[in-house]
Design a protein around this motif. Structure first.
Motif, PDB file in Angstrom:
ATOM      1  N   UNK A   1     -45.307-171.493 -10.151  1.00 50.15           N
ATOM      2  CA  UNK A   1     -44.571-170.457 -10.876  1.00 50.15           C
ATOM      3  C   UNK A   1     -45.271-170.129 -12.191  1.00 50.15           C
ATOM      4  N   UNK A   2     -44.938-168.977 -12.728  1.00 47.59           N
ATOM      5  CA  UNK A   2     -45.511-168.561 -14.014  1.00 47.59           C
ATOM      6  C   UNK A   2     -45.127-169.551 -15.114  1.00 47.59           C
ATOM      7  N   UNK A   3     -43.913-170.051 -15.045  1.00 46.68           N
ATOM      8  CA  UNK A   3     -43.450-171.015 -16.052  1.00 46.68           C
ATOM      9  C   UNK A   3     -44.252-172.304 -15.966  1.00 46.68           C
ATOM     10  N   UNK A   4     -44.480-172.783 -14.735  1.00 50.59           N
ATOM     11  CA  UNK A   4     -45.241-174.022 -14.569  1.00 50.59           C
ATOM     12  C   UNK A   4     -46.669-173.859 -15.065  1.00 50.59           C
ATOM     13  N   UNK A   5     -47.284-172.723 -14.785  1.00 50.95           N
ATOM     14  CA  UNK A   5     -48.652-172.498 -15.242  1.00 50.95           C
ATOM     15  C   UNK A   5     -48.716-172.459 -16.766  1.00 50.95           C
ATOM     16  N   UNK A   6     -47.725-171.831 -17.383  1.00 46.30           N
ATOM     17  CA  UNK A   6     -47.681-171.789 -18.848  1.00 46.30           C
ATOM     18  C   UNK A   6     -47.485-173.192 -19.419  1.00 46.30           C
TER      19      UNK A   6
END
Length: 355
Positions: free
Chosen positions: A86-91
């Motif tokens: 997810x975008x959150x995990x990558x961030x």
């Protein structure tokens, strides 16, 4: 018994009769609400011992009764590998890498605190003992034609630059040498540059073969190990933050973004790869075959999770459990369960309630 005692008992019996007469029987709804309140209060008081007893019971259960190899395969393949990051995990990965790599503690901790000298010695001896691999490595670095061609071009450009700069500074002599070069090229029907490159290429390849033989003879197992250990000795006292010199610290486009993007790209490619799934399948089958007869407690112990750790965890999670027990959704479910219980025909026929 005295007359006073008889009078006291008579008064007490009279009070109990009055109290009993003043208490009205509960209807079904009132009884359910009283039971809901009692059960929530009881669970609130017993949350921690119940959690420990539940863990003790679970710890005694064999893994194979509740967890099958196919379940683990399904969890990994269809859930973990079936989804992109997810975008959150990558961030989060980028932020964590940023904090870890550029943490101030790295300025005071030497590399030797992360890796011991004995580890380097073991690694150096291991690498140095693989004679066949060392021979292949030296041949790849020194004895291949690409290396010879690269060295030829480097030397050619160096000689050519030297000659050009020398002739320009030589005045009349330089002009004379240029005329001689032109005459040579007309006589041989070949350019001096071509002749020079052919000469260098032929001799450099021969020199490369000699260098390879020389390296094979002198880079013994002990010498390779010594080079590795001496190289480590030169850098082991450097702080961990020395690694930062090889990174771009820009928060938006720096090395952290490139590292995370590379990890993401590799993950996206590998998670759908039949190769990775076949390896995971084999690994899970091996693990399950080794542990299917174990209990959950023995599995937890292999992860250093013992009863003390479970007690500490249950204590830490106790406020969460108590808030959940006191929440409206728990009371609603208890109420629904009790209503279904009292609405059973056999229960209704067994009790008689006042409206």
């Amino acid at each position: 018994m005295t007359l006073k005692d008889t009078q006291d008992l008579t008064v007490k019996d009279s009070q109990d009769s009055t109290t009993a007469a003043s208490v009205k029987p509960l209807n079904t709804d009132q009884l359910i609400e009283a039971q809901v309140a009692f059960m929530q209060h009881w669970l609130h008081q017993q949350a921690q011992p119940l959690a420990l007893q539940a863990w003790q019971w679970l710890g005694e259960q064999p893994i194979s009764h509740y967890l099958h190899c196919e379940d683990i395969q399904h969890l990994i393949n269809d859930w973990l590998l079936g989804q992109s990051m997810s975008v959150v995990m990558r961030a989060d990965i980028r932020d964590i890498l940023q904090q870890v790599i550029y943490h101030p503690a790295n300025d005071t901790v030497p590399l030797s605190e992360l890796i011991e000298d004995s580890q380097i010695d073991t690694l150096a001896n291991y690498i140095g003992s693989h004679e066949q691999q060392r021979t292949m490595l030296i041949h790849t670095l020194i004895g291949n034609d690409t290396f010879a061609d690269l060295l030829t071009q480097t030397l050619y450009h160096a000689i050519n630059d030297f000659m050009e700069s020398t002739l320009e500074k030589a005045g009349g002599v330089g002009k004379l040498m240029k005329m001689g070069r032109s005459s040579f090229e007309k006589a041989t029907n070949r350019s001096l540059d071509e002749k020079l490159q052919t000469y260098l290429n032929r001799n450099i390849k021969d020199l490369a073969r000699r260098a390879e033989v020389n390296a094979q003879q002198h880079l013994s197992n002990q010498e390779v190990a010594r080079l590795l250990t001496s190289g480590w000795a030169r850098i082991k006292d450097q702080p961990v933050s020395h690694i930062q010199t090889y990174l771009n610290a820009d928060p938006d486009t720096g090395s952290i973004h490139h590292i995370e993007a590379s990890v993401q790209q590799s993950y996206e490619r590998l998670r759908v790869s039949p190769y990775l799934r076949s390896l995971i399948s084999a690994g899970v089958a091996t693990w399950y075959g080794n542990h299917q007869a174990d209990t959950f407690a023995s599995l937890a112990n292999s992860l250093n999770v013992d009863e003390l750790a479970v007690t500490q965890l249950s204590t830490a999670l106790l406020p969460l459990a108590q808030d959940a027990i006191n929440s409206p959704w728990v009371s609603a479910h208890i109420r629904e369960m009790l209503q279904a219980f009292y609405n059973q025909p056999t229960i209704k026929d067994s009790f008689s309630f006042y409206s």
